[in-house]
Scaffold this motif. Sequence first.
Motif, short mmCIF file in Angstrom:
data_model
loop_
_atom_site.label_atom_id
_atom_site.label_comp_id
_atom_site.label_asym_id
_atom_site.label_seq_id
_atom_site.Cartn_x
_atom_site.Cartn_y
_atom_site.Cartn_z
N GLU A 1 0.84 -1.21 0.00
CA GLU A 1 0.00 0.00 0.00
C GLU A 1 0.87 1.26 0.00
O GLU A 1 0.55 2.24 -0.68
CB GLU A 1 -0.93 -0.03 1.21
N ILE A 2 1.96 1.21 0.76
CA ILE A 2 2.88 2.36 0.80
C ILE A 2 3.43 2.64 -0.59
O ILE A 2 3.48 3.80 -1.04
CB ILE A 2 4.03 2.08 1.79
N LEU A 3 3.85 1.61 -1.30
CA LEU A 3 4.44 1.79 -2.63
C LEU A 3 3.43 2.40 -3.60
O LEU A 3 3.79 3.23 -4.44
CB LEU A 3 4.97 0.46 -3.16
N LEU A 4 2.16 2.03 -3.47
CA LEU A 4 1.12 2.63 -4.30
C LEU A 4 0.96 4.11 -3.99
O LEU A 4 0.82 4.94 -4.89
CB LEU A 4 -0.21 1.89 -4.10
N GLN A 5 0.98 4.46 -2.70
CA GLN A 5 0.84 5.86 -2.31
C GLN A 5 2.03 6.69 -2.78
O GLN A 5 1.87 7.84 -3.21
CB GLN A 5 0.69 5.97 -0.79
N PRO B 1 8.61 19.11 0.12
CA PRO B 1 8.25 18.61 1.45
C PRO B 1 9.26 17.59 1.97
O PRO B 1 9.86 16.82 1.21
CB PRO B 1 6.88 17.95 1.22
N TRP B 2 9.42 17.58 3.31
CA TRP B 2 10.14 16.52 3.98
C TRP B 2 9.16 15.34 4.14
O TRP B 2 8.00 15.53 4.48
CB TRP B 2 10.61 16.95 5.37
N LEU B 3 9.64 14.14 3.91
CA LEU B 3 8.76 12.96 3.91
C LEU B 3 9.21 11.93 4.94
O LEU B 3 10.38 11.56 4.99
CB LEU B 3 8.73 12.32 2.52
N GLU B 4 8.25 11.46 5.72
CA GLU B 4 8.46 10.31 6.61
C GLU B 4 7.55 9.19 6.13
O GLU B 4 6.36 9.39 5.90
CB GLU B 4 8.11 10.66 8.06
N VAL B 5 8.12 8.00 5.98
CA VAL B 5 7.37 6.83 5.54
C VAL B 5 7.33 5.82 6.69
O VAL B 5 8.37 5.43 7.23
CB VAL B 5 8.02 6.19 4.29
N ARG B 6 6.13 5.40 7.05
CA ARG B 6 5.94 4.44 8.14
C ARG B 6 5.34 3.16 7.55
O ARG B 6 4.21 3.17 7.05
CB ARG B 6 5.03 5.02 9.22
N VAL B 7 6.12 2.09 7.60
CA VAL B 7 5.75 0.83 6.95
C VAL B 7 5.42 -0.22 8.01
O VAL B 7 6.18 -0.41 8.97
CB VAL B 7 6.88 0.32 6.04
N ARG B 8 4.30 -0.90 7.82
CA ARG B 8 3.92 -2.00 8.72
C ARG B 8 4.32 -3.31 8.06
O ARG B 8 3.88 -3.63 6.95
CB ARG B 8 2.42 -1.95 8.99
N LEU B 9 5.19 -4.06 8.73
CA LEU B 9 5.74 -5.29 8.17
C LEU B 9 5.37 -6.50 9.02
O LEU B 9 5.21 -6.41 10.24
CB LEU B 9 7.27 -5.20 8.08
N ARG C 1 14.52 -0.09 2.29
CA ARG C 1 14.95 1.25 1.87
C ARG C 1 15.08 1.33 0.35
O ARG C 1 14.68 2.33 -0.26
CB ARG C 1 16.26 1.64 2.55
N TYR C 2 15.64 0.29 -0.25
CA TYR C 2 15.80 0.30 -1.71
C TYR C 2 14.45 0.42 -2.40
O TYR C 2 14.29 1.21 -3.35
CB TYR C 2 16.52 -0.97 -2.16
N GLN C 3 13.45 -0.34 -1.93
CA GLN C 3 12.13 -0.29 -2.56
C GLN C 3 11.50 1.09 -2.41
O GLN C 3 10.89 1.62 -3.35
CB GLN C 3 11.21 -1.35 -1.96
N VAL C 4 11.63 1.68 -1.23
CA VAL C 4 11.05 2.99 -1.00
C VAL C 4 11.74 4.06 -1.83
O VAL C 4 11.10 4.88 -2.49
CB VAL C 4 11.11 3.35 0.51
N GLU C 5 13.08 4.03 -1.82
CA GLU C 5 13.82 5.05 -2.58
C GLU C 5 13.59 4.90 -4.08
O GLU C 5 13.53 5.90 -4.81
CB GLU C 5 15.31 4.95 -2.24
N THR C 6 13.46 3.68 -4.56
CA THR C 6 13.18 3.46 -5.99
C THR C 6 11.82 4.05 -6.36
O THR C 6 11.67 4.71 -7.39
CB THR C 6 13.21 1.97 -6.32
N ALA C 7 10.83 3.85 -5.48
CA ALA C 7 9.48 4.37 -5.74
C ALA C 7 9.46 5.89 -5.72
O ALA C 7 8.57 6.51 -6.33
CB ALA C 7 8.50 3.82 -4.71
N LEU C 8 10.42 6.51 -5.05
CA LEU C 8 10.44 7.96 -4.90
C LEU C 8 11.28 8.67 -5.97
O LEU C 8 11.35 9.90 -5.97
CB LEU C 8 10.97 8.34 -3.51
#
Length: 414
Positions: free
Chosen positions: A295-299, A316-324, A332-339
């Motif tokens: 869901e985070i990657l979609l957002q 904007p400064w961004l904070e990402v909170r992931v439930r695993l 981190r790689y997946q989040v940074e790639t999506a960004l």
Amino acid sequence: MRLFHTSDWHLGQNLHGQDRDFEHGCFLEWLLRQLKLDQPDVLLIAGDIFDTVNPPVKAQERLYDFIVGAHEQQPSLTIVMIAGNHDSGSRIELPAPLMRRLRTHALGRVLWLDDGQLDAERLLLPLPDASGEIRAWCLALPFLRPAEVTGAQLGDNYLRGIGQVHEWLIAAANAKRTPGQALIAISHAHMAGGSVSEDSERSLIIGNAEALPASLFGTTISYVALGHLHKPQKVNGEERIRYSGSPIPLSFSEINYQHQILDVKLDGETLLSVEPKLIPRAVNLQRIGPAPLAEILLQLAELPNTDLLEDLQRQPWLEVRVRLEEPQPDLRYQVETALQGKAVRLVRIAAEYAGTGRNDGADDNATLIELDQLSPQELFSRAWQDNYGSEVDEQTLKDFAELLQDVQMEREQP
């Protein structure tokens, strides 16, 4: 008489390693414009001027450039600033002789006379209007450290020592003023009933005795300008006892605050009004989650793309909170790639674990907490629990807090 009440500038602060100087610069430019537009008689800065006791040079330049600029455009303006718990009292006072030429008073510590009496005279400041007539007296109360308000004359009770300082200073102010002159207190403290930010306010706690009663400020005081709590608020609903709050969000827990300064008007000793002036936010703080990774990657994919004409400093400064459910080595790689190509600046990824993925014996619903989210007292309490299998007792917590204060005072020495 008209006053602007501000506090908790935290110049030099960084957000998870990211510099905030641009945002502070925007705030100070805005404040200069407001001073020029409204021409208040007094500007109050109620502590935590800097974020650390040894602020970077750029942060100090910001402060002193602002003071010079304010004086140049409004020579009759009086500025009063006090040290907060983040500040070094001695550093705040160091340039005081020079700043007095700019009608700026800098108070960092309470001092005691040889006979053991409070040096109240240095804490009482005249507040003239534009014509030079003294309309009020300011009671300047910088953050009171235990070593300053305990000892032979006051005993070892921290709160009792604070109460005595307030009592003596108010008595001295009432003896000095003439009828029609208001008393204005400026203080950096945690008042009972105040609403605290989750992770951006350093605890003032000594044992469990932290919050001060509003009764310290008697009804002879027309207005109390407070600093320390970052959320603008009244204390116990009292119109005259206020926190102005911080000018920028200092953590993601402050995203929804309406950051402001307070415009205070008095007629003689009577408080006429307290009106907020909302501060434009130069850079937004954005939080996504907590939610599952998919869901985070979609957002993240839905975030706007970077506009090549956009000022990168305003992204904007961004904070990402992931439930695993279990550790994700390439999170981190997946989040940074999506960004990639997105108009945000990632400053933090927080992972929250649920289910049965953990095998370390921890609570299944536990949240990973980074060290910068914990106060020294919380770290000490956790270490005690891990080593001894029991909760730390209150006396030990008090002893630790006093040692911590001693260390912080040693660090303050310029």
